[in-house]
Write a protein that holds these residues in place. Structure first.
Motif, PDB file in Angstrom:
ATOM      1  N   PHE A 121       2.113   1.804  -3.374  1.00 27.30           N
ATOM      2  CA  PHE A 121       3.346   1.241  -2.979  1.00 27.30           C
ATOM      3  C   PHE A 121       3.413  -0.234  -3.352  1.00 27.30           C
ATOM      4  N   CYS A 122       4.508  -0.771  -4.066  1.00 26.52           N
ATOM      5  CA  CYS A 122       4.581  -2.183  -3.958  1.00 26.52           C
ATOM      6  C   CYS A 122       5.647  -2.607  -2.777  1.00 26.52           C
ATOM      7  N   GLY A 152       2.685  -7.466  -2.481  1.00 24.34           N
ATOM      8  CA  GLY A 152       1.480  -6.611  -2.117  1.00 24.34           C
ATOM      9  C   GLY A 152       1.501  -5.212  -2.653  1.00 24.34           C
ATOM     10  N   TRP A 153       0.291  -4.508  -2.756  1.00 25.89           N
ATOM     11  CA  TRP A 153       0.227  -3.139  -2.883  1.00 25.89           C
ATOM     12  C   TRP A 153      -0.385  -2.535  -1.970  1.00 25.89           C
ATOM     13  N   TYR A 154       0.084  -1.474  -1.549  1.00 25.86           N
ATOM     14  CA  TYR A 154      -0.377  -0.605  -0.424  1.00 25.86           C
ATOM     15  C   TYR A 154      -0.568   0.814  -0.983  1.00 25.86           C
ATOM     16  N   ASP A 214      11.922  -7.399   3.330  1.00 25.33           N
ATOM     17  CA  ASP A 214      10.806  -6.928   2.979  1.00 25.33           C
ATOM     18  C   ASP A 214      11.072  -5.195   2.559  1.00 25.33           C
ATOM     19  N   LEU A 215      10.950  -5.529   0.915  1.00 30.15           N
ATOM     20  CA  LEU A 215      11.439  -4.390   0.389  1.00 30.15           C
ATOM     21  C   LEU A 215      10.154  -3.329  -0.130  1.00 30.15           C
ATOM     22  N   TRP A 216      10.399  -2.130  -0.189  1.00 38.46           N
ATOM     23  CA  TRP A 216       9.060  -1.165  -0.644  1.00 38.46           C
ATOM     24  C   TRP A 216       9.586  -0.578  -2.232  1.00 38.46           C
ATOM     25  N   GLY A 217       8.623  -0.306  -2.982  1.00 39.54           N
ATOM     26  CA  GLY A 217       8.839   0.409  -4.306  1.00 39.54           C
ATOM     27  C   GLY A 217       8.856   1.968  -3.812  1.00 39.54           C
ATOM     28  N   GLN A 218       9.156   2.577  -4.826  1.00 40.40           N
ATOM     29  CA  GLN A 218       9.184   4.082  -4.578  1.00 40.40           C
ATOM     30  C   GLN A 218       8.014   4.851  -4.738  1.00 40.40           C
TER      31      GLN A 218
END
Length: 123
Positions: free
Chosen positions: A94-95, A35-37, A111-115
């Motif tokens: 953020f991805c 997903g994208w936030y 559940d991981l987040w991009g930078q």
């Protein structure tokens, strides 16, 4: 360990387009949801678009018809094509990946987040 690397943000004029990418690397067994936030200054982080492992897609009402999320399972990458950009799309994007990977001889699901990558739409 698994790393997520985002790219593709920048400055664009109203009506322009950008394509964001988020690539996962490491000892990945399976990527589930992607997903994208986005988070604008002074606002809460909100879901922009999501795609499940089965290909089901959902979008925030504010981006329907303008943004397209897609995934390349072979490259462990999720994309967000953003067209007809508006000033209100300005935010840090953020991805987010729900994935299963190997760590210490075991499988883990996290559940991981991009930078985060800045998208600025100027009028």
């Amino acid at each position: 360990q698994v790393q997520l690397v985002e790219s593709g943000g920048g400055l664009v004029q109203v009506g322009g387009s950008l394509r964001l990418s988020c690539a996962a690397s490491g000892r990945i067994f399976r990527i589930n949801g992607m997903g994208w936030y986005r988070q604008a200054p002074g606002k809460q982080r909100e879901l922009v678009a999501g795609i499940s492992s089965g290909g089901s897609i959902n979008y925030a009402d504010s981006v329907k018809g303008r943004f397209t999320i897609s995934r390349d399972n072979a490259k462990n990458t999720v994309y967000l094509q953003m067209n007809s950009l508006k000033p209100e799309d300005t935010a840090v994007y953020f991805c987010n990946l729900d994935l299963t990977y190997y760590s210490g001889g075991y499988q883990r699901t996290d559940d991981l987040w991009g930078q985060g990558t800045q998208v600025t739409v100027s009028s």
